[in-house]
Write a protein that holds these residues in place. Sequence first.
Motif, short mmCIF file in Angstrom:
data_model
loop_
_atom_site.label_atom_id
_atom_site.label_comp_id
_atom_site.label_asym_id
_atom_site.label_seq_id
_atom_site.Cartn_x
_atom_site.Cartn_y
_atom_site.Cartn_z
N ALA A 25 0.84 -1.21 0.00
CA ALA A 25 0.00 0.00 0.00
C ALA A 25 0.87 1.25 0.00
CB ALA A 25 -0.93 -0.01 1.22
N LYS A 26 1.91 1.26 0.83
CA LYS A 26 2.79 2.43 0.88
C LYS A 26 3.54 2.61 -0.43
CE LYS A 26 6.31 4.85 3.49
NZ LYS A 26 6.59 5.66 2.37
N ARG A 67 -0.41 -7.81 -5.11
CA ARG A 67 -1.07 -6.83 -5.99
C ARG A 67 -2.04 -6.04 -5.13
NH1 ARG A 67 -3.13 -10.01 -11.25
NH2 ARG A 67 -4.95 -9.98 -9.93
N THR A 68 -2.12 -4.73 -5.38
CA THR A 68 -3.03 -3.90 -4.62
C THR A 68 -3.61 -2.80 -5.49
OG1 THR A 68 -3.32 -2.60 -2.59
CG2 THR A 68 -1.20 -2.36 -3.74
N ARG A 80 -9.02 -0.55 0.05
CA ARG A 80 -7.92 -1.06 -0.77
C ARG A 80 -8.02 -2.58 -0.78
NH1 ARG A 80 -2.89 0.34 -2.66
NH2 ARG A 80 -2.96 2.47 -1.89
N LEU A 81 -7.88 -3.16 -1.98
CA LEU A 81 -7.92 -4.60 -2.15
C LEU A 81 -6.52 -5.15 -2.41
CD1 LEU A 81 -11.09 -4.94 -4.41
CD2 LEU A 81 -10.94 -4.98 -1.91
N TRP A 96 -8.62 -7.08 2.20
CA TRP A 96 -8.96 -5.67 2.02
C TRP A 96 -8.58 -4.92 3.30
CZ3 TRP A 96 -12.17 -4.06 5.81
CH2 TRP A 96 -13.12 -4.94 6.33
N THR A 97 -8.33 -3.64 3.13
CA THR A 97 -8.14 -2.73 4.26
C THR A 97 -9.03 -1.52 4.04
OG1 THR A 97 -6.18 -1.82 3.15
CG2 THR A 97 -5.79 -3.34 4.97
N ASP A 98 -9.56 -1.01 5.12
CA ASP A 98 -10.38 0.19 5.11
C ASP A 98 -9.53 1.30 5.73
OD1 ASP A 98 -12.61 1.87 4.90
OD2 ASP A 98 -13.44 1.22 6.82
#
Length: 127
Positions: A25-26, A67-68, A80-81, A96-98
Motif C-alpha cells: 500500500a505504501k 497486488r493492490t 484497498r484490495l 482488504w483494508t479500510d
Amino acid sequence: MLRAAVDGNGHVNNIEYIRWMQDAAKAHSDVVGCTAATVDLGATWVVRSHHIEYLRPSFEGEKLKVRTWISDAHRVRSKRLYEILSKEGEIRAKAWTDWVFVDVQSGRPKPIPEEIISLFANSGGAE
C-alpha cells in the motif's frame, strides 16, 4: 522470503501477510504521488479495519507478489484490495483494508480531496 517469516508449522506467519499488505500500500501510494500529496495537505492515512482470507499456505523459499489497488473512496474512507500470489499466479490470500484520511494536527478524519482520489483512480494498481 526470510526464514523469520515462517511459523512453527513451516507456513508463512499470518502477520507477515499484513506487513506485506502495508508495504505494498505504501509503495503504491508513493509511486502514484499520493504520499507526497497527502503530506502536503497535512494529512495521513490510518487503517480502520482489515480482513484476510487465507486460501492456501505459503512456504519458506517461495517467491510471492502482492497486488493492490483502490476499489472505492467515499468521504473520509478508502477501501484497498489485495491479492497475494505465488510465482505461478496462484492466489494464496485475498484481503482488504479500510483506510481513513486523517488530519495530522487534529487527529480527526477529514474529507478526501478530489486530487487524492484522482491520483489513485488513474493508477490502475500496483504489484
